[in-house]
Design a protein around this motif. Structure first.
Motif, PDB file in Angstrom:
ATOM      1  N   ALA A 446       0.827  -1.206   0.000  1.00  0.00           N
ATOM      2  CA  ALA A 446       0.000   0.000   0.000  1.00  0.00           C
ATOM      3  C   ALA A 446       0.863   1.258   0.000  1.00  0.00           C
ATOM      4  O   ALA A 446       0.570   2.240  -0.704  1.00  0.00           O
ATOM      5  CB  ALA A 446      -0.928  -0.010   1.211  1.00  0.00           C
ATOM      6  N   MET A 447       1.941   1.237   0.778  1.00  0.00           N
ATOM      7  CA  MET A 447       2.836   2.391   0.819  1.00  0.00           C
ATOM      8  C   MET A 447       3.478   2.642  -0.551  1.00  0.00           C
ATOM      9  O   MET A 447       3.591   3.786  -1.006  1.00  0.00           O
ATOM     10  CB  MET A 447       3.910   2.182   1.884  1.00  0.00           C
ATOM     11  N   ARG A 448       3.907   1.579  -1.205  1.00  0.00           N
ATOM     12  CA  ARG A 448       4.507   1.734  -2.537  1.00  0.00           C
ATOM     13  C   ARG A 448       3.484   2.272  -3.538  1.00  0.00           C
ATOM     14  O   ARG A 448       3.809   3.092  -4.402  1.00  0.00           O
ATOM     15  CB  ARG A 448       5.077   0.400  -3.015  1.00  0.00           C
ATOM     16  N   ALA A 449       2.245   1.814  -3.402  1.00  0.00           N
ATOM     17  CA  ALA A 449       1.198   2.287  -4.321  1.00  0.00           C
ATOM     18  C   ALA A 449       0.924   3.775  -4.111  1.00  0.00           C
ATOM     19  O   ALA A 449       0.724   4.529  -5.071  1.00  0.00           O
ATOM     20  CB  ALA A 449      -0.072   1.470  -4.119  1.00  0.00           C
ATOM     21  N   ILE A 450       0.913   4.219  -2.868  1.00  0.00           N
ATOM     22  CA  ILE A 450       0.708   5.635  -2.575  1.00  0.00           C
ATOM     23  C   ILE A 450       1.866   6.461  -3.133  1.00  0.00           C
ATOM     24  O   ILE A 450       1.659   7.515  -3.749  1.00  0.00           O
ATOM     25  CB  ILE A 450       0.568   5.844  -1.054  1.00  0.00           C
ATOM     26  N   LYS A 451       3.088   5.994  -2.919  1.00  0.00           N
ATOM     27  CA  LYS A 451       4.263   6.697  -3.447  1.00  0.00           C
ATOM     28  C   LYS A 451       4.185   6.810  -4.967  1.00  0.00           C
ATOM     29  O   LYS A 451       4.426   7.883  -5.540  1.00  0.00           O
ATOM     30  CB  LYS A 451       5.529   5.942  -3.025  1.00  0.00           C
ATOM     31  N   GLN A 452       3.835   5.732  -5.637  1.00  0.00           N
ATOM     32  CA  GLN A 452       3.744   5.737  -7.092  1.00  0.00           C
ATOM     33  C   GLN A 452       2.644   6.666  -7.575  1.00  0.00           C
ATOM     34  O   GLN A 452       2.792   7.367  -8.588  1.00  0.00           O
ATOM     35  CB  GLN A 452       3.497   4.306  -7.605  1.00  0.00           C
ATOM     36  N   ALA A 453       1.529   6.711  -6.844  1.00  0.00           N
ATOM     37  CA  ALA A 453       0.409   7.554  -7.268  1.00  0.00           C
ATOM     38  C   ALA A 453       0.724   9.034  -7.128  1.00  0.00           C
ATOM     39  O   ALA A 453       0.390   9.839  -8.016  1.00  0.00           O
ATOM     40  CB  ALA A 453      -0.838   7.194  -6.450  1.00  0.00           C
ATOM     41  N   LEU A 454       1.353   9.418  -6.023  1.00  0.00           N
ATOM     42  CA  LEU A 454       1.616  10.834  -5.784  1.00  0.00           C
ATOM     43  C   LEU A 454       2.924  11.306  -6.397  1.00  0.00           C
ATOM     44  O   LEU A 454       3.064  12.486  -6.724  1.00  0.00           O
ATOM     45  CB  LEU A 454       1.625  11.113  -4.272  1.00  0.00           C
ATOM     46  N   ASP A 455       3.882  10.406  -6.532  1.00  0.00           N
ATOM     47  CA  ASP A 455       5.216  10.790  -7.014  1.00  0.00           C
ATOM     48  C   ASP A 455       5.695   9.793  -8.056  1.00  0.00           C
ATOM     49  O   ASP A 455       6.675   9.070  -7.863  1.00  0.00           O
ATOM     50  CB  ASP A 455       6.188  10.836  -5.820  1.00  0.00           C
ATOM     51  N   PRO A 456       5.000   9.720  -9.197  1.00  0.00           N
ATOM     52  CA  PRO A 456       5.331   8.693 -10.189  1.00  0.00           C
ATOM     53  C   PRO A 456       6.741   8.798 -10.751  1.00  0.00           C
ATOM     54  O   PRO A 456       7.319   7.788 -11.177  1.00  0.00           O
ATOM     55  CB  PRO A 456       4.273   8.899 -11.283  1.00  0.00           C
ATOM     56  N   ASN A 457       7.314   9.996 -10.751  1.00  0.00           N
ATOM     57  CA  ASN A 457       8.678  10.160 -11.252  1.00  0.00           C
ATOM     58  C   ASN A 457       9.733   9.950 -10.168  1.00  0.00           C
ATOM     59  O   ASN A 457      10.933  10.008 -10.454  1.00  0.00           O
ATOM     60  CB  ASN A 457       8.851  11.550 -11.865  1.00  0.00           C
ATOM     61  N   GLY A 458       9.271   9.738  -8.947  1.00  0.00           N
ATOM     62  CA  GLY A 458      10.189   9.393  -7.869  1.00  0.00           C
ATOM     63  C   GLY A 458      11.182  10.472  -7.496  1.00  0.00           C
ATOM     64  O   GLY A 458      12.303  10.174  -7.072  1.00  0.00           O
ATOM     65  N   ILE A 459      10.765  11.752  -7.591  1.00  0.00           N
ATOM     66  CA  ILE A 459      11.730  12.836  -7.334  1.00  0.00           C
ATOM     67  C   ILE A 459      11.847  13.194  -5.856  1.00  0.00           C
ATOM     68  O   ILE A 459      12.840  13.813  -5.450  1.00  0.00           O
ATOM     69  CB  ILE A 459      11.357  14.104  -8.128  1.00  0.00           C
ATOM     70  N   MET A 460      10.853  12.847  -5.040  1.00  0.00           N
ATOM     71  CA  MET A 460      10.823  13.336  -3.668  1.00  0.00           C
ATOM     72  C   MET A 460      11.661  12.463  -2.732  1.00  0.00           C
ATOM     73  O   MET A 460      11.329  11.314  -2.457  1.00  0.00           O
ATOM     74  CB  MET A 460       9.385  13.430  -3.158  1.00  0.00           C
ATOM     75  N   ASN A 461      12.775  13.017  -2.293  1.00  0.00           N
ATOM     76  CA  ASN A 461      13.654  12.390  -1.310  1.00  0.00           C
ATOM     77  C   ASN A 461      13.944  10.929  -1.645  1.00  0.00           C
ATOM     78  O   ASN A 461      13.683  10.029  -0.822  1.00  0.00           O
ATOM     79  CB  ASN A 461      13.056  12.506   0.098  1.00  0.00           C
ATOM     80  N   PRO A 462      14.485  10.669  -2.828  1.00  0.00           N
ATOM     81  CA  PRO A 462      14.753   9.283  -3.219  1.00  0.00           C
ATOM     82  C   PRO A 462      15.688   8.595  -2.236  1.00  0.00           C
ATOM     83  O   PRO A 462      16.658   9.171  -1.755  1.00  0.00           O
ATOM     84  CB  PRO A 462      15.436   9.440  -4.584  1.00  0.00           C
ATOM     85  N   GLY A 463      15.369   7.357  -1.938  1.00  0.00           N
ATOM     86  CA  GLY A 463      16.180   6.569  -1.009  1.00  0.00           C
ATOM     87  C   GLY A 463      15.698   6.616   0.420  1.00  0.00           C
ATOM     88  O   GLY A 463      16.203   5.878   1.274  1.00  0.00           O
ATOM     89  N   VAL A 464      14.722   7.480   0.716  1.00  0.00           N
ATOM     90  CA  VAL A 464      14.150   7.536   2.050  1.00  0.00           C
ATOM     91  C   VAL A 464      12.925   6.633   2.104  1.00  0.00           C
ATOM     92  O   VAL A 464      12.109   6.636   1.187  1.00  0.00           O
ATOM     93  CB  VAL A 464      13.764   8.992   2.419  1.00  0.00           C
ATOM     94  N   ILE A 465      12.779   5.878   3.147  1.00  0.00           N
ATOM     95  CA  ILE A 465      11.747   4.858   3.389  1.00  0.00           C
ATOM     96  C   ILE A 465      11.950   3.669   2.468  1.00  0.00           C
ATOM     97  O   ILE A 465      12.084   2.531   2.923  1.00  0.00           O
ATOM     98  CB  ILE A 465      10.318   5.431   3.266  1.00  0.00           C
ATOM     99  N   PHE A 466      11.980   3.900   1.150  1.00  0.00           N
ATOM    100  CA  PHE A 466      12.264   2.833   0.196  1.00  0.00           C
ATOM    101  C   PHE A 466      13.653   3.050  -0.415  1.00  0.00           C
ATOM    102  O   PHE A 466      13.950   4.168  -0.847  1.00  0.00           O
ATOM    103  CB  PHE A 466      11.219   2.791  -0.925  1.00  0.00           C
ATOM    104  N   PRO A 467      14.485   2.018  -0.474  1.00  0.00           N
ATOM    105  CA  PRO A 467      15.799   2.196  -1.101  1.00  0.00           C
ATOM    106  C   PRO A 467      15.656   2.473  -2.586  1.00  0.00           C
ATOM    107  O   PRO A 467      14.672   2.065  -3.219  1.00  0.00           O
ATOM    108  CB  PRO A 467      16.505   0.862  -0.846  1.00  0.00           C
ATOM    109  N   ARG A 468      16.610   3.197  -3.144  1.00  0.00           N
ATOM    110  CA  ARG A 468      16.574   3.464  -4.581  1.00  0.00           C
ATOM    111  C   ARG A 468      16.803   2.185  -5.347  1.00  0.00           C
ATOM    112  O   ARG A 468      17.593   1.322  -4.957  1.00  0.00           O
ATOM    113  CB  ARG A 468      17.650   4.485  -4.966  1.00  0.00           C
ATOM    114  N   ASP A 469      16.119   2.043  -6.470  1.00  0.00           N
ATOM    115  CA  ASP A 469      16.294   0.869  -7.319  1.00  0.00           C
ATOM    116  C   ASP A 469      17.691   0.876  -7.926  1.00  0.00           C
ATOM    117  O   ASP A 469      18.243   1.936  -8.228  1.00  0.00           O
ATOM    118  CB  ASP A 469      15.251   0.869  -8.446  1.00  0.00           C
TER     119      ASP A 469
END
Length: 469
Positions: A446-469
């Motif tokens: 659910a957390m990943r889905a929320i992140k993807q929905a609000l920040d699809p380009n992944g620009i907000m604080n990358p590497g925080v909460i979820f590690p960078r791919d």
């Protein structure tokens, strides 16, 4: 995702006033524990929500990472990006108290206001803003909200999220969320306020908040009581709540090791006990005009002594004595830093699980080495700081190879007792592996889905909460 470069900087300079652009000093690339070091970037300090909107819109279009920056006091690396050069978005210029509504017990502050200044503004209106942290003179309210900070008064007043009624925020695409309401009740769907508080800057940037105030306690009292053990401390808490109800503002557990560290590090003044107790509890009261805090604490001590829970105690007789008792608690983290921890753990547990956890954890650590453990924290809300140190006279560097094993052993026990590996500091970049290991899989999805929905380009604080791919 692209690091900020000349092309993006040129677009930002064309869209923003010169005052937004600040020299990037080393302070913005460091964090208090020295575990993370930034790789550089472009420092921007917007002065309004509209300027924040412009910055995020341009960065989102360019897929340039953005690291929101408050006071830089976070302890899990959320404010420092190591593997790219981001836009570092500092809120240090957004420092207005926009409004104070004493009759509503509400204060509206911009995100860059220092926590101490929020407290002062509330006090000037004869109100209390109860969030209190050791770093309150340098941390900013936006960072407190973004990390859902706790502090010493959670038992009575709740966390930062509980103290927030509404937020103004900018979402990753530059859209402004005008949610700066002053309502106690607003049952109109998903609560973006609650979502953004604690998101650690990964879903957007909080630019202002409506904060809850409270009547100032008329009379206050503080006592330091020596308790038999952590189980006795919990029994003492139950008696205190039965006798004093909501009058208890703080209930802090202190292991004797912490008081010994104060002496070892040559901090604080004379200690109140002739012999250092194995465990003690610091109790703080905030009462009404007709209540006598000293009498209430004396009654509590007598009840606890009759129940064989406490053996000694000191009740502050003046404000200076009250300050001295709190100084003991507040300087324990400074003593820890001076001694040098191998591994520090900000954990929370169900209250009834705390004694068994501490016994098992100490036994587990003893099997790994002759380590010293300093346990202290907010027992009233189940938040403990369980920190591991080398034997006296040893250099911590000798023991650092065992750091990962110590962390895993502690966090496995926390999980086994139904607790959390992060009580109030957040996940940041430090604890992403722990989140993946211990969090419920449905929650992670659910957390990943929320992140993807609000920040699809992944620009907000990358590497925080979820590690960078």
């Amino acid at each position: 995702m692209r690091s900020v470069g000349d092309t993006i900087e040129a677009k930002l300079r064309a869209a923003l006033p010169d005052a937004v652009f600040r020299p990037l000093t080393p302070a913005y690339l460091e964090e208090p524990r020295g575990l993370f070091h930034g790789a550089g970037g472009l420092l921007l300090a917007p002065g309004s929500v509209d300027e924040v909107s412009v910055i995020l819109r341009i960065c989102n279009d360019a897929r340039t990472p953005v690291v929101p920056y408050g006071g830089g006091t976070g302890l899990v690396g959320g404010q420092v990006m190591q593997d790219a050069q981001p836009v570092i978005l500092s809120l240090e210029r957004m420092t207005r108290i926009r409004a104070v509504h004493p009759s509503e017990n509400v204060l509206v502050a911009e995100t860059g206001v220092l926590l101490a200044d929020v407290q002062s503004a509330a006090e000037n209106a004869n109100r209390l803003f109860p969030l209190s942290l050791a770093s309150e003179g340098s941390c900013r309210i936006g960072g407190c909200l973004s990390t859902n900070a706790g502090g010493v008064n959670v038992l009575r007043y709740g966390t930062a999220r509980d103290l927030c009624l509404g937020v103004e925020a900018v979402l990753p695409d530059g859209t402004i969320h005008h949610g700066l309401k002053r309502l106690r009740k607003d049952n109109t769907g998903y609560d973006l306020r609650a979502l953004l508080c604690g998101a650690e800057g990964t879903l957007g940037v909080i630019t202002a908040a409506s904060l809850r105030l409270f009547p100032r306690p008329v009379r206050t009292g503080t006592a330091l009581l020596s308790v038999r053990d952590p189980a006795a401390a919990l029994d003492l808490l139950a008696i205190a709540q039965a006798q004093l109800g909501q009058g208890i503002s703080a209930f802090e557990l202190i292991k004797g090791t912490g008081l010994e560290f104060l002496s070892e590090a040559k901090l604080s003044g004379p200690q109140p006990f002739s012999e250092t107790p194995g465990w003690s509890v610091l109790i703080d009261l905030g009462l009404g005009p007709s209540d006598d805090p000293e009498e209430a604490l004396l009654t509590l001590f007598e009840s606890a002594q009759s129940a064989n829970l406490v053996s000694d105690g000191v009740i502050a007789q003046s404000q200076s004595q009250r300050t001295a008792l709190w100084k003991l608690r507040e300087e324990i983290p400074l003593a820890n830093k001076a001694i040098g921890a191998i591994s520090s753990h900000d954990i929370s547990l169900p209250l009834s699980e705390i004694p068994a956890f501490l016994t098992r954890a100490d036994d587990t650590l003893a099997a790994l080495g002759p380590y010293r453990v300093n346990t202290f924290g907010h027992l009233g809300d189940g938040n403990l700081h369980y920190n591991v140190f080398p034997p006296a006279g040893d250099d911590k560097a000798t023991h650092m190879p065992k750091r990962d094993a110590i962390r895993r052993a502690v966090y496995d026990l926390v999980a086994d007792h139904g607790g959390s590996f992060s009580a109030e500091h957040g996940v940041g970049r430090l604890k992403t592996e722990e989140l993946a290991r211990y969090a419920d899989s449905a929650r992670l999805a659910a957390m990943r889905a929320i992140k993807q929905a609000l920040d699809p380009n992944g620009i907000m604080n990358p590497g925080v909460i979820f590690p960078r791919d």
